[in-house]
Design an enzyme around this catalytic site. Structure first.
Site, PDB file in Angstrom:
ATOM      1  CB  THR A  29      -0.936   0.018   1.216  1.00 58.26           C
ATOM      2  OG1 THR A  29      -0.182  -0.199   2.416  1.00 58.26           O
ATOM      3  CG2 THR A  29      -1.989  -1.062   1.107  1.00 58.26           C
ATOM      4  CE  LYS A 144       1.366  -4.267   4.218  1.00 59.13           C
ATOM      5  NZ  LYS A 144       1.402  -2.793   4.124  1.00 59.13           N
ATOM      6  CD  GLU A 175       3.720  -6.977  12.977  1.00 51.53           C
ATOM      7  OE1 GLU A 175       4.365  -6.304  12.154  1.00 51.53           O
ATOM      8  OE2 GLU A 175       3.113  -8.023  12.677  1.00 51.53           O
TER       9      GLU A 175
END
Length: 274
Positions: A29, A144, A175
């Site tokens: 993204t 990802k 995270e």
């Protein structure tokens, strides 16, 4: 939202696509304005690394086609601050886990309006501790990939009062659901290692490599280490640097060092636009 599939305006894929069947692919993204992409080279490098790791690399010609299409076609559809999402799967396949010997990739590109994080950047956000543990897999750590069920579940369980949640593996901080986490202690900057689990955020990497104001300590840290912090913040490529004011009931100030990094990385954002 505008969608392209294999470089044609379209919003449909085959029901036999392995991205749908098995999450067999990767995605990015990218923050975008009408004039440029932010950190495009970093995003594409992670995309290509993920494809290599999954055994379906892009050829030089495929890389050139993607980059030309982004600049010549996708950018023309962007009229405000936007998000460009790139999904690449292994393409269509039959029944069973075994992939075809040669990937006939499906390339999906979407363009949508970007979320506005100005309020969070100025006022800070609250974090909780997610009850969903991070799945540790050193082979897939960092990329990802399309298998994001733990993040989806963690997001579903997130309280309305909390913006994000810290995700743990074996009591170690890894995270947040959709961001990387940093903290200051005694003017030193800390962030968890992602060698076993988590996503190697492009913004995280840029902050580690490009700012020279603070030494960065990357390692294995417990929740107690985080609680000893003087300042906490989270990052991703869309929200940049967002201060954290509370973690699971413990308050933190929006500190001087966090504000310095916010301004420093804002200048870097402008420099790194491509």
């Amino acid at each position: 939202m505008t969608w392209f599939v294999n470089y044609h305006l379209n919003s449909s894929i085959s029901v036999t696509d392995r991205g749908l069947s098995y999450g067999d692919g990767v995605f990015e993204t990218i923050r975008t304005t009408p004039s440029h992409f932010f950190q495009l080279n970093d995003h594409l490098a992670r995309l290509y690394h993920g494809l290599d790791k999954l055994g379906m690399p892009f050829s030089i010609e495929q890389k050139s086609t993607l980059q030309c299409f982004l600049h010549e076609n996708v950018l023309a559809t962007v009229h405000c601050d936007s998000v460009v999402k790139i999904i690449v799967t292994r393409g269509e396949g039959g029944r069973g886990y075994a992939p075809p010997e040669s990937a006939l990739h499906t390339v999906i590109i979407g363009v949508s309006k970007a979320p506005n994080y100005q309020a969070q950047q100025q006022e800070g956000v609250r974090l909780s501790i997610s009850p969903v543990p991070v799945n540790a897999n050193p082979y897939l750590a960092g990329i990802k990939h399309l298998n994001r069920l733990e993040n989806i579940t963690a997001k579903r369980l997130l309280n309305d009062a909390d913006f994000e949640a810290v995700m743990l593996f074996d009591s170690e901080v890894v995270e947040c659901i959709q961001s990387n986490i940093f903290w200051f202690q005694n003017a030193k900057l800390f962030t968890p290692s992602l060698e076993k689990a988590g996503v190697q955020g492009t913004y995280r990497q840029a902050l580690i490599e490009q700012q020279t104001l603070y030494p960065v300590h990357v390692g294995h840290f417990s929740l107690q280490d985080l609680k000893l912090a003087d300042e906490v913040f989270i990052t991703n490529s869309l929200m940049s640097v967002v201060p954290v004011t509370n973690v699971a009931g413990q308050s933190y100030p929006i500190g001087h060092h966090t504000r310095i990094l916010q301004n420093c990385m804002l200048d870097k954002d402008l420099d790194d636009a491509s």
